[in-house]
Design an enzyme around this catalytic site. Structure first.
Site, short mmCIF file in Angstrom:
data_model
loop_
_atom_site.label_atom_id
_atom_site.label_comp_id
_atom_site.label_asym_id
_atom_site.label_seq_id
_atom_site.Cartn_x
_atom_site.Cartn_y
_atom_site.Cartn_z
N GLY A 86 4.55 -3.31 7.04
CA GLY A 86 3.25 -3.32 6.05
C GLY A 86 3.37 -3.90 4.60
N THR A 87 4.79 -4.19 4.34
CA THR A 87 5.17 -4.79 3.20
C THR A 87 4.79 -6.49 3.37
OG1 THR A 87 6.65 -3.48 2.53
CG2 THR A 87 7.14 -5.53 1.40
N ASN A 104 -1.14 6.44 0.44
CA ASN A 104 0.22 7.17 0.80
C ASN A 104 0.60 8.59 0.31
OD1 ASN A 104 0.40 4.79 -0.97
ND2 ASN A 104 2.37 5.45 -1.27
N GLN A 142 -1.64 3.62 5.72
CA GLN A 142 -1.64 4.88 6.04
C GLN A 142 -2.97 5.78 6.84
OE1 GLN A 142 0.92 7.16 5.77
NE2 GLN A 142 2.21 5.85 4.32
N SER A 144 1.31 -0.81 9.81
CA SER A 144 2.64 -0.69 9.99
C SER A 144 3.13 0.11 11.07
CB SER A 144 3.39 -0.14 8.64
OG SER A 144 4.60 0.03 8.84
N GLY A 145 3.81 -0.37 11.84
CA GLY A 145 4.14 0.59 13.24
C GLY A 145 4.85 1.91 12.73
N HIS A 146 5.71 2.06 11.91
CA HIS A 146 6.50 3.11 11.67
C HIS A 146 5.61 4.23 10.94
CE1 HIS A 146 8.14 3.15 7.45
NE2 HIS A 146 7.55 1.88 7.42
N THR A 164 11.12 -15.85 15.71
CA THR A 164 10.97 -15.38 17.04
C THR A 164 10.52 -13.88 17.14
OG1 THR A 164 12.89 -16.56 17.70
CG2 THR A 164 12.42 -14.53 19.15
N CYS A 212 9.79 5.03 -1.48
CA CYS A 212 10.78 4.15 -2.36
C CYS A 212 10.88 4.72 -3.69
CB CYS A 212 9.93 2.88 -2.19
SG CYS A 212 8.56 2.71 -2.80
#
Ligand code: PLP
Length: 408
Positions: A71-72, A147, A175, A195-197, A233, A331
């Site tokens: 996301g960042t 979030n 989110q 974002s995946g996580h 990559t 964070c």
């Protein structure tokens, strides 16, 4: 010791199905997706399949999906990739730091940024966005779901305002992705980050939707990967995982995830029901309240204040009992400052500091809610006994009683 994790807005566990889909791409199918031999072709095909799954999740073309590290990076690429010195940008006071600090960076580069406010529910008034427009406005960046509170913004209305003014619109959907259906064309955005996580794929992978024709200045300089929009990559296992998580989420949306239609506990309606039960019962504790009350929210998040308590102390005390929750953005955990989101909503500083975010994932069971409801009320009561801010405790100042609205 039993451990229950209700901090899924910080990160989610990788779903077993996602992990299985990723597994071959660590060792057996390890090729560089840019190589022209068999090994490269194999991973290239997997990357492109995943791109299609992510495109289906967002309602866009696969050529409009750029894989990022999360996301960042997506937020940075969207914001810093578009705005130039002399441009004006509109954002809001409740964005994630990935957006707020990208905007700060723009300001240091000679851009001007207007941060629109939110009301007590955490909602942006789209007419404030419209009023903030200037002739040199280049970009609007307003998040889809917050979030900390889960509150959903009126992004479709903002998208309309952006399109009428011929201004780019980016939305941080980190989110929201996987939790509610997303359609970039309905929203009318030009850029959207995920974002995946946060959605049961691994950490370190994400995607940015870039509408066809949007020219972005790349942030990473190198090869021509991702149609020259993001050099480096490809993270093939991560991309495959994100694709699988997108398919899993889509399948849930397509089923409608009704309460009665599946035994699988991982459906989103059931998740919302668990969140609602937790919320309802916690709000029965005296001197508590819901942050974001009255606004539409994603189905997995609730943010509640417990007057008379330091949120950090409650997080630590609950962790000692096996329950993982958070005071807000991961964070800022450990920081003493109150949440910028809650203070922007007008919460008193002590209430903002007394607020806890509970966020569900697909792995959470009804028993997890039972556990949380066993440990939270007793922990809150114990901490209040020790709190000089709480009327029933050993040390209570007149001032504290007044602050809590308990003085006569
Ligand atoms: N945007 C929002 C709304 C978030 O909640 C987060 C993470 O907490 C991010 C952006 C950053 O995402 P990532 O951790 O993938 O860099």
């Amino acid at each position: 010791m039993r451990r229950v994790y209700l901090d899924n807005n910080a990160t989610t566990p990788v779903l077993p199905e996602v992990f299985e889909a990723m597994r071959p791409y660590f060792a057996e199918q390890f090729g560089n997706a840019s190589s022209i031999h068999h090994h490269g072709q194999e991973t290239r095909a997997a990357v492109e399949r995943a791109r299609e799954s992510v495109a289906a999740l967002l309602g866009c073309r696969s050529s409009e999906v750029v894989f990022t590290s999360g996301g960042t990076e997506g937020d940075n690429l969207a914001i810093s990739g578009l705005a130039r010195a002399g441009d004006h940008v509109i954002s809001s006071t409740i964005e994630h730091h990935a957006v707020l600090n990208s905007c700060k960076h723009l300001e240091s580069m000679g851009c001007e940024v207007t941060y629109v406010p939110v009301d007590g529910r955490g909602l942006i008034d789209p007419s404030d966005v419209k009023r903030a427009l200037r002739p040199n406005t280049k970009l609007i960046s307003i998040m889809l779901a917050n979030n900390e509170t889960g509150v959903l913004q009126s992004v479709t209305e903002i998208g309309k305002i952006a399109s009428e003014a011929d201004v780019y619109f980016h939305t941080d959907a980190v989110q929201a992705a996987g939790k509610i259906p997303i359609d970039v064309n309905k929203i009318g955005c030009d850029l959207l980050s995920i974002s995946g996580h946060k959605a049961h794929a691994p950490q370190g992978i994400g995607a940015l939707y870039v509408r066809k024709g949007t020219s972005l200045e790349p942030r990473l300089h190198g090869g021509t990967h991702e149609r020259s929009r993001r050099a480096g990559t490809e993270n093939v296992p991560g991309i495959v995982g994100l694709g699988k998580a997108a398919e899993f989420a889509m399948a849930g949306f397509e089923r409608g995830d009704r309460d009665d239609d599946r035994n699988d506990d991982r459906n989103d309606r059931k998740m919302a029901a668990k969140r609602d039960r937790l919320e309802r019962e916690l709000l029965e504790i005296e001197a508590t309240g819901l942050n974001g009350d009255g606004a539409a929210r994603v189905p997995n998040t609730t943010n509640i204040y417990f007057d008379g308590i330091e949120g950090e102390a409650l997080v630590i005390a609950l962790d000692l009992k096996g329950l993982a929750v958070s005071t807000g953005a991961a964070c800022s955990s450990g920081a003493i400052e109150p949440s910028h989101v809650l203070t922007a909503m007008g919460l008193r500083i002590d209430r903002a500091k007394a607020s806890i975010r509970f966020s569900f994932g697909k792995q959470n069971s009804a028993e997890d809610v039972d556990f949380a409801l066993r440990v939270i009320p007793e922990t809150v009561a114990r901490l209040r006994q020790l709190s000089p801010l709480w009327p029933g405790s050993a040390v209570v100042s007149v001032n504290a009683r007044h602050k809590l609205g308990l003085s006569s």
